[in-house]
Design a protein around this motif. Structure first.
Motif, PDB file in Angstrom:
ATOM      1  N   SER A  40       0.820  -1.209   0.000  1.00 56.46           N
ATOM      2  CA  SER A  40       0.000   0.000   0.000  1.00 56.46           C
ATOM      3  C   SER A  40       0.856   1.261   0.000  1.00 56.46           C
ATOM      4  O   SER A  40       1.955   1.286   0.556  1.00 56.46           O
ATOM      5  N   LYS A  41       0.351   2.286  -0.634  1.00 52.80           N
ATOM      6  CA  LYS A  41       1.056   3.570  -0.690  1.00 52.80           C
ATOM      7  C   LYS A  41       0.885   4.287   0.638  1.00 52.80           C
ATOM      8  O   LYS A  41      -0.185   4.277   1.233  1.00 52.80           O
ATOM      9  N   SER A  42       1.952   4.889   1.122  1.00 50.13           N
ATOM     10  CA  SER A  42       1.880   5.627   2.376  1.00 50.13           C
ATOM     11  C   SER A  42       0.889   6.773   2.237  1.00 50.13           C
ATOM     12  O   SER A  42       0.936   7.535   1.277  1.00 50.13           O
ATOM     13  N   PRO A  43      -0.059   6.913   3.201  1.00 47.68           N
ATOM     14  CA  PRO A  43      -1.039   7.994   3.120  1.00 47.68           C
ATOM     15  C   PRO A  43      -0.437   9.353   3.465  1.00 47.68           C
ATOM     16  O   PRO A  43      -1.100  10.367   3.325  1.00 47.68           O
ATOM     17  N   PHE A  44       0.792   9.363   3.950  1.00 46.25           N
ATOM     18  CA  PHE A  44       1.418  10.612   4.372  1.00 46.25           C
ATOM     19  C   PHE A  44       2.841  10.620   3.815  1.00 46.25           C
ATOM     20  O   PHE A  44       3.804  10.431   4.545  1.00 46.25           O
ATOM     21  N   ASP A  45       2.966  10.841   2.507  1.00 49.41           N
ATOM     22  CA  ASP A  45       4.277  10.751   1.876  1.00 49.41           C
ATOM     23  C   ASP A  45       5.105  12.006   2.145  1.00 49.41           C
ATOM     24  O   ASP A  45       4.628  12.993   2.702  1.00 49.41           O
ATOM     25  N   GLU A  46       6.369  11.958   1.727  1.00 54.50           N
ATOM     26  CA  GLU A  46       7.295  13.045   2.006  1.00 54.50           C
ATOM     27  C   GLU A  46       6.887  14.361   1.354  1.00 54.50           C
ATOM     28  O   GLU A  46       7.103  15.437   1.909  1.00 54.50           O
ATOM     29  N   SER A  47       6.281  14.269   0.173  1.00 55.09           N
ATOM     30  CA  SER A  47       5.844  15.486  -0.520  1.00 55.09           C
ATOM     31  C   SER A  47       4.753  16.205   0.267  1.00 55.09           C
ATOM     32  O   SER A  47       4.801  17.428   0.456  1.00 55.09           O
ATOM     33  N   SER A  48       3.762  15.442   0.747  1.00 55.68           N
ATOM     34  CA  SER A  48       2.672  16.021   1.541  1.00 55.68           C
ATOM     35  C   SER A  48       3.207  16.577   2.853  1.00 55.68           C
ATOM     36  O   SER A  48       2.811  17.663   3.298  1.00 55.68           O
ATOM     37  N   LEU A  49       4.107  15.818   3.481  1.00 56.06           N
ATOM     38  CA  LEU A  49       4.686  16.255   4.745  1.00 56.06           C
ATOM     39  C   LEU A  49       5.460  17.555   4.570  1.00 56.06           C
ATOM     40  O   LEU A  49       5.340  18.475   5.386  1.00 56.06           O
TER      41      LEU A  49
END
Length: 239
Positions: free
Chosen positions: A214-223
């Motif tokens: 599964s794809k992380s729901p809180f990726d580095e770009s969003s963070l």
């Protein structure tokens, strides 16, 4: 507290908190991130005050998330990362924000003083703090209790002839642990530390989250977008 329903208030949250909670679809994950973020964000609102009992108070909060394995305690690491850019910005100015739970009383006083009386502790294992309390010169429970009410704290080290006085400390604490770890930190309810914390009982998820597929729901770009937005807000509030 364990029956909080975020769906009743999510659309009314400030935009930054909406962005944070929108990273998750699971309600319990949203609850963890909202309540955890409120604590971490409470440490970066230096010019906001209120009045209670005729005394000036700040937004700072103390919170303990209780849960067994696989209940989502690790999500609180994100709450630390959210404010990490503010911490770096302050460190570049010879100050800082984040304070480790594994620290001695003298070390705590020195860091808090260097940070201008402002600080944030985030630890996903509460034993990190309770183990420090058990060591010689490691019990800083008194400091935490006083800082909760922004009561002046001071210490004197005879060997170094060093006096440290901190007026109006502003400290936030976000920690988590298992039910067995709670009494290790709070020996009893009589010393006052227990009553200063909010507690949230994490819910056990019986399913298995396949983090590999599964794809992380809180990726580095969003963070990174959240970090930059918070940093700009902090600079504006402290300008």
């Amino acid at each position: 507290m364990s029956d909080f329903d975020i769906s009743k208030c999510e659309s009314e949250l400030p935009s930054l908190l909406q962005i944070i909670t929108s990273q998750y679809s699971d309600e319990e994950a949203k609850n963890i991130m909202l309540l955890g973020s409120l604590v971490s964000l409470s440490s970066v609102l230096p010019n906001y005050t209120g009045s209670y009992g005729g005394e000036e108070i700040y937004p700072n909060l103390y919170s303990f998330f209780i849960g067994n394995a696989a209940t989502g305690k690790g999500k609180l690491i994100k709450c630390s990362k959210i404010v990490s850019l503010v911490d770096k910005y302050l460190k570049d100015k010879d100050s800082g924000l984040l304070i480790p739970g594994n620290i001695t009383y003298p070390g705590f006083m020195q860091l808090l003083n260097a940070y201008g009386g402002n600080g944030l502790i985030i630890e996903t294992e509460s034993d990190c703090i309770s183990d420090s309390f058990a060591k010689e010169h490691g019990n800083y429970s008194e400091l935490l209790r006083k800082a909760f009410h922004h009561e002046n704290v001071s210490s004197y080290r005879k060997g170094e002839k060093e006096f440290i006085g901190i007026d109006n400390p502003k400290l936030s604490i976000l920690i988590s642990g298992t039910p067995e770890q709670v009494p290790r930190l709070f020996k009893n309810g009589e010393d006052g530390l227990f009553s200063r914390f909010m507690f949230y009982q994490l819910k056990l998820n019986p399913g298995w989250d396949n983090s590999i597929l599964s794809k992380s729901p809180f990726d580095e770009s969003s963070l990174n977008k959240i970090q930059l937005s918070l940093l700009e807000m902090f600079k504006y509030m402290t300008s």
